[in-house]
Design an enzyme around this catalytic site. Sequence first.
Site, PDB file in Angstrom:
ATOM      1  CG  HIS A 173      -1.019  58.508  19.560  1.00 59.00           C
ATOM      2  ND1 HIS A 173      -0.097  59.263  18.870  1.00 59.00           N
ATOM      3  CD2 HIS A 173      -1.603  57.688  18.649  1.00 59.00           C
ATOM      4  CE1 HIS A 173      -0.133  58.917  17.588  1.00 59.00           C
ATOM      5  NE2 HIS A 173      -1.032  57.975  17.426  1.00 59.00           N
ATOM      6  CG  ASP A 191      -5.485  51.175  17.842  1.00 56.22           C
ATOM      7  OD1 ASP A 191      -5.741  50.970  16.645  1.00 56.22           O
ATOM      8  OD2 ASP A 191      -4.378  51.553  18.243  1.00 56.22           O
ATOM      9  CG  HIS A 214       1.356  50.525  13.282  1.00 60.42           C
ATOM     10  ND1 HIS A 214       0.463  51.551  13.432  1.00 60.42           N
ATOM     11  CD2 HIS A 214       1.903  50.692  12.028  1.00 60.42           C
ATOM     12  CE1 HIS A 214       0.467  52.310  12.355  1.00 60.42           C
ATOM     13  NE2 HIS A 214       1.329  51.808  11.475  1.00 60.42           N
TER      14      HIS A 214
END
Length: 385
Positions: free
Chosen positions: A272, A323, A233
């Site tokens: 994702h 990210d 996460h």
Amino acid sequence: WMGGGRMVPVGEGEVVAATKGGLEDVVACVTEICAIDGDAGRLLYRGYDVADLAEHCSFEEVAHLLWHGGLPSPQAREALRDQLRGAASLAEPVRAFLAQLPRQRPMASLRTAVSALEVLDPQSCSGPEAGLDQAVRLTGQLAAVAAAWWRIGQGQEVLEPRPDLDHAAQFLYLLTGRVPDALAARAMNVAAVLHADHELNASTFAARVTAATLAGMHAAVTSAMGALEGPLHGGANEAAMHTVDEIGAPERAEAWIRSRLAAGQRIPGFGHRVYRTVDPRAVVLARWAQRLGAQTGDLRSYETTVAMDDAMRRLRGLYPNLDLYSGDVYRQLGIPNALFTPVFAVCRISGWTAHVLEQYAHNRLIRPRARYVGAEPRRLAEGSC
């Protein structure tokens, strides 16, 4: 909104069966806060496209939107800015507590600090009724706590907030001791808006589960921070930047990725659970990583990241997520790798608290069931225990 541009009605008591592990595609709540169209690569906060919000709105305006359902008037925006600035002035007991925390585990320290803030909160015993006041206070406090914890560990003084800075620029000042220039301040604001919410991700779900028991705002945020810490996460942004550093140069990216894929390893920053195309937040952050690199004259990290992006699309058909580019933006802003996940929390707390408020307003205890696949009923043999 289940994706693919389709509006799917979810009636009261409707049960969506899980066909995969990890509760994938299971509808666990109804929300007015955030919508994701995973097929089109679109993210909306209260109906507004996140790219438009990042381009045109301040973090304060977006936080108000998430909490109240609409964008603030100029007067309400300035009032919220003042409230966040006031909360960022940490009391001496909080500073003393931060000085006692270890330096090795940033998220564990911040999570512990949030619990301490509950004890010191003037409405700590007020229950859900104090939720909005606590949401505002915690949003201002968490930014200041993250910056103060880092500065104490570096042997630097804890700074007081400046009256001339908005929340995003204030955080950079409290962390680095330098007033950011216009480009850096804007980049931090964009990153904060893009991280502000993301529907029912692991940390937000954890916050709502805790809030559903009618535990307080601090307890719900503490639960969220525990979930965010994991490398699957919030910790993925730090892992992605370590990968960029290990590759070192854009011309090495494809060979490096090929070797890792051949070994069956995951490449952080790609893929994702919800998006079937590029993460819209990554598109915006990529532009800001390039702008910041061009200003400093150091585009090596950005170019290496772009080379990774190109290679993964060609080799595996995988797109970047938030990210991949966020680490490069953070580094260009002077944020150390160890604080990447805490900064994620500093931004996402606006969304966490909005979901907690929504849970309080329409609460039902979240109590799913488990499908048992263990042994059949059996009896203890005589004398076995």
